[in-house]
Design an enzyme around this catalytic site. Structure first.
Site, PDB file in Angstrom:
ATOM      1  N   LYS A  80       0.869  -1.178   0.000  1.00 55.06           N
ATOM      2  CA  LYS A  80       0.000   0.000   0.000  1.00 55.06           C
ATOM      3  C   LYS A  80       0.908   1.230   0.000  1.00 55.06           C
ATOM      4  CE  LYS A  80      -4.570   0.692   0.524  1.00 55.06           C
ATOM      5  NZ  LYS A  80      -5.688  -0.163   0.145  1.00 55.06           N
ATOM      6  N   GLY A 180     -23.899   4.227   4.317  1.00 53.91           N
ATOM      7  CA  GLY A 180     -23.205   4.810   3.169  1.00 53.91           C
ATOM      8  C   GLY A 180     -23.994   4.530   1.906  1.00 53.91           C
ATOM      9  N   GLY A 182     -22.707   5.292  -1.269  1.00 53.82           N
ATOM     10  CA  GLY A 182     -21.723   5.623  -2.306  1.00 53.82           C
ATOM     11  C   GLY A 182     -21.683   4.606  -3.424  1.00 53.82           C
ATOM     12  N   VAL A 184     -20.156   1.590  -3.958  1.00 51.75           N
ATOM     13  CA  VAL A 184     -20.418   0.164  -3.727  1.00 51.75           C
ATOM     14  C   VAL A 184     -21.872  -0.036  -3.290  1.00 51.75           C
ATOM     15  CG1 VAL A 184     -19.739  -1.902  -2.459  1.00 51.75           C
ATOM     16  CG2 VAL A 184     -18.010  -0.216  -3.048  1.00 51.75           C
TER      17      VAL A 184
HETATM   18  P1  NAD Z   1     -17.766   6.135  -1.623  1.00 54.44           P
HETATM   19  O1  NAD Z   1     -16.933   7.257  -1.159  1.00 54.44           O
HETATM   20  O2  NAD Z   1     -18.321   6.168  -2.998  1.00 54.44           O
HETATM   21  O3  NAD Z   1     -19.002   5.912  -0.634  1.00 54.44           O
HETATM   22  C1  NAD Z   1     -18.939   6.017   0.736  1.00 54.44           C
HETATM   23  C2  NAD Z   1     -20.179   6.736   1.187  1.00 54.44           C
HETATM   24  O4  NAD Z   1     -20.247   6.674   2.603  1.00 54.44           O
HETATM   25  C3  NAD Z   1     -20.209   8.210   0.803  1.00 54.44           C
HETATM   26  O5  NAD Z   1     -21.410   8.499   0.121  1.00 54.44           O
HETATM   27  C4  NAD Z   1     -20.112   8.930   2.136  1.00 54.44           C
HETATM   28  O6  NAD Z   1     -20.798  10.156   2.149  1.00 54.44           O
HETATM   29  C5  NAD Z   1     -20.728   7.916   3.075  1.00 54.44           C
HETATM   30  N1  NAD Z   1     -20.336   8.043   4.469  1.00 54.44           N
HETATM   31  C6  NAD Z   1     -19.121   8.337   4.989  1.00 54.44           C
HETATM   32  N2  NAD Z   1     -19.169   8.343   6.328  1.00 54.44           N
HETATM   33  C7  NAD Z   1     -20.451   8.057   6.664  1.00 54.44           C
HETATM   34  C8  NAD Z   1     -21.140   7.937   7.898  1.00 54.44           C
HETATM   35  N3  NAD Z   1     -20.537   8.136   9.067  1.00 54.44           N
HETATM   36  N4  NAD Z   1     -22.452   7.625   7.875  1.00 54.44           N
HETATM   37  C9  NAD Z   1     -23.097   7.435   6.694  1.00 54.44           C
HETATM   38  N5  NAD Z   1     -22.489   7.555   5.505  1.00 54.44           N
HETATM   39  C10 NAD Z   1     -21.189   7.856   5.485  1.00 54.44           C
HETATM   40  O7  NAD Z   1     -16.896   4.828  -1.392  1.00 54.44           O
HETATM   41  P2  NAD Z   1     -17.105   3.389  -1.999  1.00 54.44           P
HETATM   42  O8  NAD Z   1     -16.216   3.234  -3.170  1.00 54.44           O
HETATM   43  O9  NAD Z   1     -18.553   3.111  -2.125  1.00 54.44           O
HETATM   44  O10 NAD Z   1     -16.479   2.495  -0.835  1.00 54.44           O
HETATM   45  C11 NAD Z   1     -17.180   2.310   0.381  1.00 54.44           C
HETATM   46  C12 NAD Z   1     -16.265   1.613   1.376  1.00 54.44           C
HETATM   47  O11 NAD Z   1     -15.863   0.354   0.848  1.00 54.44           O
HETATM   48  C13 NAD Z   1     -14.975   2.357   1.693  1.00 54.44           C
HETATM   49  O12 NAD Z   1     -14.634   2.099   3.031  1.00 54.44           O
HETATM   50  C14 NAD Z   1     -13.959   1.700   0.786  1.00 54.44           C
HETATM   51  O13 NAD Z   1     -12.653   1.792   1.309  1.00 54.44           O
HETATM   52  C15 NAD Z   1     -14.447   0.276   0.793  1.00 54.44           C
HETATM   53  N6  NAD Z   1     -14.079  -0.482  -0.389  1.00 54.44           N
HETATM   54  C16 NAD Z   1     -14.463  -0.059  -1.615  1.00 54.44           C
HETATM   55  C17 NAD Z   1     -14.115  -0.798  -2.733  1.00 54.44           C
HETATM   56  C18 NAD Z   1     -14.563  -0.361  -4.112  1.00 54.44           C
HETATM   57  O14 NAD Z   1     -14.518  -1.165  -5.037  1.00 54.44           O
HETATM   58  N7  NAD Z   1     -15.016   0.886  -4.294  1.00 54.44           N
HETATM   59  C19 NAD Z   1     -13.371  -1.978  -2.612  1.00 54.44           C
HETATM   60  C20 NAD Z   1     -13.022  -2.412  -1.330  1.00 54.44           C
HETATM   61  C21 NAD Z   1     -13.378  -1.660  -0.224  1.00 54.44           C
END
Ligand code: NAD
Length: 370
Positions: A80, A180, A182, A184
């Site tokens: 990382k 969340g 977002g 995923v």
């Molecule tokens: P993203 O930033 O698109 O979505 C995260 C969402 O969570 C955002 O909309 C944000 O506003 C919301 N959020 C943050 N803190 C919050 C809280 N306290 N209460 C409610 N909502 C909150 O990210 P993503 O790509 O959807 O990833 C989500 C999680 O999964 C992250 O932790 C990321 O590290 C992990 N992850 C993602 C992937 C991927 O393929 N995108 C792969 C492995 C792990």
């Protein structure tokens, strides 16, 4: 703790400090373990308060990547990178191309990708200086957004938990609380909705919730109230550490399976606490491995159908974690770590035997030759 002590404690191979005055780059690349293959893991950009905080984050995250890759059955090690800086203000072409030069200098020991604070565009700058980068856009032969594959892995992992808990993996009529809204979560909620689950969702941004409700029906919950939702399943998919001393007492959930990294504030303590309470916890790095599976696929010539098929194996992997956890009466967090360590030891061991050939083909095939 000194860096060498930290490395020895957690078994890291190498830390690289990168400093360049022209671009302002200050980055740390941590390589945890390459016994299964080249270290693969994203680059995080954050305004760390101290350099020590950045080092600790790089060490912690790179180690998780080793375990994630090992459990998912991938032939990659754990690495990382962290770039110290404000992801809103400090990004530019020079910064990421300079970072790319450092990655290139490692000659394939470390392959980077996007992570929190970096995106596909940044990785395209990195790509100008090194081939040791993945998660680039579809337009230039990459895999693009990994979220659909991550979401699918979380979904099947959740179903494996349902099967273990209730004897059927159907989520029809089950109540699922999603933290969340977002990238995923959007795809995860679509799977859940299509199967007939009742969804409770929260986000700190209303806009994200509005977007989600364009494609599915769900109950909106305030961010603090999600922990007390009367749902059977919790899917933490916002930021990490939402499972901690103050939230666990509120849980009525029977299963936890979500996308966020580092969901437990303290893996040992909170993993045990969930186990004692009879809450079936699908370890985060096991169920969210779809993202890694997706970028790993890019290195062999990307095809989303193959990535999805591989992500489907998360179902059996979760079943196995639960089996070990039950047999040995240990938390699922401990069970998955044991499974990872066993594969590292066994498969990592055979890599010492020189086969004279590569197991990989495609763009970065030569990386697997050691
Ligand atoms: P993203 O930033 O698109 O979505 C995260 C969402 O969570 C955002 O909309 C944000 O506003 C919301 N959020 C943050 N803190 C919050 C809280 N306290 N209460 C409610 N909502 C909150 O990210 P993503 O790509 O959807 O990833 C989500 C999680 O999964 C992250 O932790 C990321 O590290 C992990 N992850 C993602 C992937 C991927 O393929 N995108 C792969 C492995 C792990």
């Amino acid at each position: 703790m000194e860096n060498f002590e930290l490395m020895e404690k957690y078994g890291h191979e190498q830390i690289i400090f990168c400093s360049n005055q022209e671009s302002g780059l200050r980055a740390i690349i941590a390589i945890h373990d390459t016994s299964l293959g080249p270290a693969l893991g994203g680059t995080r950009m954050m305004n760390y308060e101290t350099v020590d905080d950045a080092v600790r984050d790089a060490l912690r995250l790179s180690r998780t990547m080793t375990y994630k890759s090992a459990v998912a059955g991938l032939n990659f090690g754990g690495g990382k990178a962290v770039i110290i800086g404000d992801a809103e203000k400090d990004k530019n072409e020079l910064l990421f191309r300079t970072f790319g030069k450092y990655v290139d200098g490692l000659a394939g020991r470390y392959i980077t990708a996007e992570d929190v604070g970096t995106d596909v565009k940044d990785m395209e700058y990195v790509r100008m200086e090194t081939k040791y980068v993945t998660g680039i856009s579809k337009a230039i032969g990459g895999s693009g957004d990994p979220s659909p594959v991550t979401a699918y892995g979380v979904y099947v992992g959740m179903k494996a938990c349902a099967k273990a808990k209730w004897g059927s993996d159907s989520l029809r009529g089950r109540k699922v609380a999603v933290q969340g809204a977002g990238h995923v979560s959007r795809y995860l909620c679509e799977h859940l909705y299509n199967e007939g689950a009742e969804i409770y969702v929260t986000d700190i941004y209303e806009e994200k919730l509005k977007q989600l409700l364009e494609t599915i029906k769900a109950h909106i919950v305030k961010p603090d109230e999600i922990y007390e939702t009367d749902a059977e399943i919790f899917a933490p998919s916002g930021l990490g550490q939402s499972i901690n001393d103050s939230t666990i007492p509120k849980f009525k959930f029977e299963i936890i399976a979500g996308a966020a990294n580092n969901q437990l504030e303290d893996e040992t303590k909170h993993g045990s606490l969930l186990h004692e309470k009879g809450i079936l916890y699908a370890p985060d790095y096991v169920v969210n491995a779809g993202g890694l599976i997706n970028v790993a696929n890019e290195l062999e010539g990307y095809r989303q159908d193959r990535a999805m098929k591989q992500a489907e194996s998360i179902y059996e992997i979760v079943q196995n974690v639960i089996k070990v956890s039950k047999e040995e009466n240990i938390p699922t967090t401990v069970a998955s770590n044991r499974i990872a360590e066993k594969r590292l030891k066994n498969i990592g061991g055979i890599r010492k035997i020189y086969s004279g050939d590569s197991k990989f083909s495609g763009r970065l095939g030569e990386l697997a030759r050691r």
